[in-house]
Enzyme design. Structure first.
Site, mmCIF file in Angstrom:
data_model
loop_
_atom_site.group_PDB
_atom_site.id
_atom_site.type_symbol
_atom_site.label_atom_id
_atom_site.label_comp_id
_atom_site.label_asym_id
_atom_site.label_seq_id
_atom_site.Cartn_x
_atom_site.Cartn_y
_atom_site.Cartn_z
ATOM 1 C CD GLU A 1 -2.390 1.256 2.241
ATOM 2 O OE1 GLU A 1 -3.353 1.941 2.479
ATOM 3 O OE2 GLU A 1 -2.731 0.914 3.317
ATOM 4 C CE LYS B 1 -8.060 1.319 3.131
ATOM 5 N NZ LYS B 1 -6.307 1.419 3.948
ATOM 6 C CB CYS C 1 -5.207 -1.427 4.529
ATOM 7 S SG CYS C 1 -4.384 -1.334 5.823
#
Length: 277
Positions: free
Chosen positions: A43, A112, A153
């Protein structure tokens, strides 16, 4: 193909974008030289992680960073999961993961879905939503080996997303991520093993290497977990490339031995996708 090699690159990320890109290119080549067919970057691989950095380092896609990823994927004949970069589009910023095929073509772009807004009193407060907008689609791509689902994440904390990917036929889930020194030791490995075990899939995470001088200190410990919930490869805190041979016959055996997919009580509960990519 029943087996293929996966590489996870734990990159040392600095404030100098050109250095980050150069280092990433070198390690992608190194991974391919070890026989890797799928390579995963961390990331925010091209910039420091932090709300103050996102606007400064943001690019459009295609742009400088994705051009390098496209070239690296083609030069090394790999499927390249490009970690994530801060993306600017239409006046909004996103935390986006571009995926490239061995021909250098962009296969998908995962934005995301779940923004990292947390507040652990006395330890850490972080609000991605101060600068970022969330994505709104699932992201799956196909390779000659298997289908692969992508999250970034914080997306890993949401079991429903992993279950949907599994139902779509994914046998490997990849999560570029940057857990910190509070959540990393507590939850990083636990979440990966949970997602792998719940869905009988391989799970891989790619973290930036740890930099104690950074404003946001990443935990590191990029990991690959098998469908039995076992850690089969793990980095330390420093820059490294870790490898695992993904054995799809083993995955099939696990699913046959403990057939949870066939045993789900769809008459009692279900998880469904409201929007498709």
């Amino acid at each position: 193909m029943a087996e293929f090699r996966l590489a996870v690159v734990q990159l040392h990320v600095t404030k100098v974008k050109a250095d980050n890109l150069s280092r990433a290119r070198r390690l992608i080549k190194e991974a391919a030289g070890q026989g890797s067919k799928v390579v995963v970057l961390p990331e925010c691989f091209n910039s420091p992680y932090g709300t103050s950095f996102f606007p400064e380092y943001a690019e459009r896609i295609p742009g400088e960073s994705t051009q390098l990823l496209s070239e690296a994927a083609k030069e090394n004949n790999v499927y390249l999961v490009g970690g994530s970069i801060p993306e600017e589009d239409g006046g909004k910023l996103y935390n986006s993961c571009p995926v490239f095929g061995p021909d250098g073509q962009l296969m998908l772009k995962h934005r995301k879905i779940h923004l990292f807004d947390i507040d652990v009193p006395g330890k850490i407060r972080f609000q991605e939503s101060e600068t970022l907008s969330p994505g709104s689609s699932l992201s799956v791509f196909e390779t000659p080996f298997c289908k692969i689902g992508v999250g970034i994440c914080y997306d890993m904390r949401f079991a429903e997303l992993a279950q949907l990917y599994s139902r779509k036929g994914c046998q490997l889930l990849v999560y570029p991520g940057a857990f910190n020194m509070t959540t990393g030791p507590a939850h990083w490995e636990l979440l990966q093993r949970g997602r792998a075990l719940d869905n009988q899939v391989y799970v891989a995470t790619a973290s930036p290497a740890r930099d104690e001088t950074a404003s946001y200190v990443a935990w590191g410990h990029s990991t690959i977990v098998n469908p039995w919930g076992e850690v089969i490869a793990k980095a330390g805190s420093e820059e490294a490339v870790v490898y695992a041979d993904i054995d799809l016959q083993y995955l099939s055996d696990v699913r046959q031995q403990i057939p949870i997919t066939a045993q789900r009580r769809h008459d009692l509960y279900s998880v469904k996708a409201e929007q498709e990519s």
